[in-house]
Design a protein around this motif. Structure first.
Motif, short mmCIF file in Angstrom:
data_model
loop_
_atom_site.label_atom_id
_atom_site.label_comp_id
_atom_site.label_asym_id
_atom_site.label_seq_id
_atom_site.Cartn_x
_atom_site.Cartn_y
_atom_site.Cartn_z
N GLY A 32 -0.98 45.70 81.89
CA GLY A 32 -1.53 46.53 82.95
C GLY A 32 -1.30 48.01 82.73
O GLY A 32 -2.17 48.84 83.00
N LEU A 33 -0.12 48.36 82.21
CA LEU A 33 0.19 49.76 81.96
C LEU A 33 -0.64 50.33 80.81
O LEU A 33 -0.87 51.54 80.74
N GLU A 34 -1.07 49.46 79.93
CA GLU A 34 -1.93 49.91 78.82
C GLU A 34 -3.35 50.16 79.31
O GLU A 34 -4.13 50.85 78.63
N GLY A 35 -3.69 49.59 80.48
CA GLY A 35 -5.01 49.84 81.06
C GLY A 35 -5.91 48.62 80.99
O GLY A 35 -6.31 48.20 79.91
N VAL A 36 -6.20 48.05 82.16
CA VAL A 36 -7.13 46.92 82.24
C VAL A 36 -8.10 47.18 83.39
O VAL A 36 -7.80 47.93 84.33
N HIS A 37 -9.26 46.58 83.30
CA HIS A 37 -10.28 46.73 84.34
C HIS A 37 -10.89 45.37 84.65
O HIS A 37 -11.13 44.57 83.74
N SER A 38 -11.18 45.14 85.91
CA SER A 38 -11.78 43.88 86.31
C SER A 38 -13.27 43.88 86.02
O SER A 38 -13.89 44.94 85.88
N ASN A 94 -3.93 40.69 86.87
CA ASN A 94 -4.44 39.49 87.54
C ASN A 94 -5.93 39.63 87.86
O ASN A 94 -6.71 38.70 87.60
N ALA A 95 -6.33 40.78 88.38
CA ALA A 95 -7.74 40.99 88.72
C ALA A 95 -8.63 40.96 87.48
O ALA A 95 -9.81 40.61 87.57
N ALA A 96 -8.05 41.32 86.34
CA ALA A 96 -8.80 41.30 85.08
C ALA A 96 -8.69 39.95 84.38
O ALA A 96 -9.00 39.84 83.19
N MET A 97 -8.24 38.95 85.12
CA MET A 97 -8.13 37.57 84.62
C MET A 97 -7.07 37.41 83.55
O MET A 97 -7.14 36.50 82.71
N GLY A 98 -6.06 38.28 83.58
CA GLY A 98 -4.92 38.12 82.68
C GLY A 98 -3.95 37.08 83.22
O GLY A 98 -4.10 36.62 84.36
N THR A 99 -2.97 36.71 82.42
CA THR A 99 -2.00 35.70 82.83
C THR A 99 -0.88 36.34 83.65
O THR A 99 -0.29 37.33 83.22
N VAL A 100 -0.61 35.78 84.80
CA VAL A 100 0.46 36.26 85.67
C VAL A 100 1.25 35.06 86.19
O VAL A 100 0.84 33.92 86.03
N VAL A 101 2.36 35.39 86.86
CA VAL A 101 3.14 34.36 87.54
C VAL A 101 2.93 34.54 89.04
O VAL A 101 3.13 35.64 89.57
#
Length: 295
Positions: free
Chosen positions: A57-63, A105-112
């Motif tokens: 997320g800190l590297e930058g993601v977008h949904s 999470n909004a960008a469909m990455g893996t979260v807990v």
């Protein structure tokens, strides 16, 4: 190691001379018939997933919808360049990390899910931020997750933890309360202080509706994760200072449950009310899906 309420959890910890995290570890071992190494190892893997979500997320993601993304980066740049930080670097650091995980999470990455995916940013955001300032080792960070799990277990036993069931107070509110308790143990506070932090944090989330724009867990969800992180950090500090909740912790949880029951379904993740029903919310819904989905 049987408990269902926060009061029972604290009494058990104090009677046995244990931390909340140790009570939860022993409960997990008893419940699932697993060794300490297995229980702890699984939770450590959760921490690893959280760490990757923070970094991503800190590297930058977008949904894909375009509703969220990039704010964690903006906050980090502001922290580095702003001559004055009004909320302070410690709070803003937790906020940026919480935003990072929620954007992942909004960008469909893996979260807990802690306790849900919609509230996934608060706990890791605060744990990794606090660990840097406290000089916490990996075991302390993993134990913080067990503390949050113990509190989430109590809330789920006596109220609800999803926005669809009880509004955002149940989702982001529960995550904020769970995190506040975890922060107290990380900082060396007592089980009773953790319980006070839960009450202080949750009471400031009571009545919070769940109104995702276009039905997507992005707006206002990401920013509510950020603010949940800020509230959790402050609640932990207040509890560590000796501030106590006028209303006992379990009664605050019960109040949250009753408020959720009284809340109309339009304000429970249906995207029929609140911010989702504003002109801009409806316009974004049409832009994303090509036609209205609700209302």
């Amino acid at each position: 190691m049987d408990f269902r309420t926060v009061a029972e959890l604290v009494e058990l910890a104090e009677t046995e001379g244990l931390s909340i995290s140790e009570v939860m570890i022993l409960k997990e071992m008893e419940t699932f018939g697993r060794s300490r190494e297995e229980v702890f190892g699984q939770m450590e893997e959760n921490l690893n997933v959280m760490e990757k979500a923070v970094q991503k997320g800190l590297e930058g993601v977008h949904s894909q919808s375009g509703l969220s993304g990039g704010d964690a980066e903006k906050i980090r740049r502001h922290m580095e360049k702003a001559p004055v930080l009004l909320s302070g670097k410690a709070v803003l650091d937790a906020v940026s990390r919480a935003t990072a995980v929620s954007e992942t999470n909004a960008a469909m990455g893996t979260v807990v899910a802690t306790p849900t995916a919609g509230a996934c940013g608060i706990l890791p955001g605060c744990v990794f931020s606090a660990a840097e300032r406290l000089g916490s080792d990996r075991e302390t960070m993993v134990r913080a997750l067990f503390v949050s799990g113990a509190i989430g277990y109590c809330i789920a036993n006596n109220a609800f933890i999803s926005g669809a069931a009880g509004g955002c107070q149940a989702e982001v509110g529960s995550a904020t309360a769970m995190t506040a308790a975890a922060m107290v143990e990380m900082a060396g506070g007592t089980p009773a202080m953790s319980a006070e932090a839960v009450a202080i944090a949750l009471k400031n989330m009571l009545g919070l509706v769940c109104d995702p724009v276009a039905g997507l867990v992005e707006a206002p969800c990401v920013k509510r994760n950020a603010m949940g992180g800020a509230i959790a950090m402050v609640a932990a500090d207040m509890a560590m200072a000796g501030v106590k909740s006028v209303i006992p912790t379990d009664e605050v949880i019960t109040a949250m449950y009753r408020i959720g029951q009284d809340m109309p379904s339009s304000l429970k993740e249906t995207a029929l009310g609140g911010l989702a029903a504003t002109p801009t919310g409806r316009a974004l819904e049409r832009k994303i899906f090509g036609k209205p989905q609700n209302g």
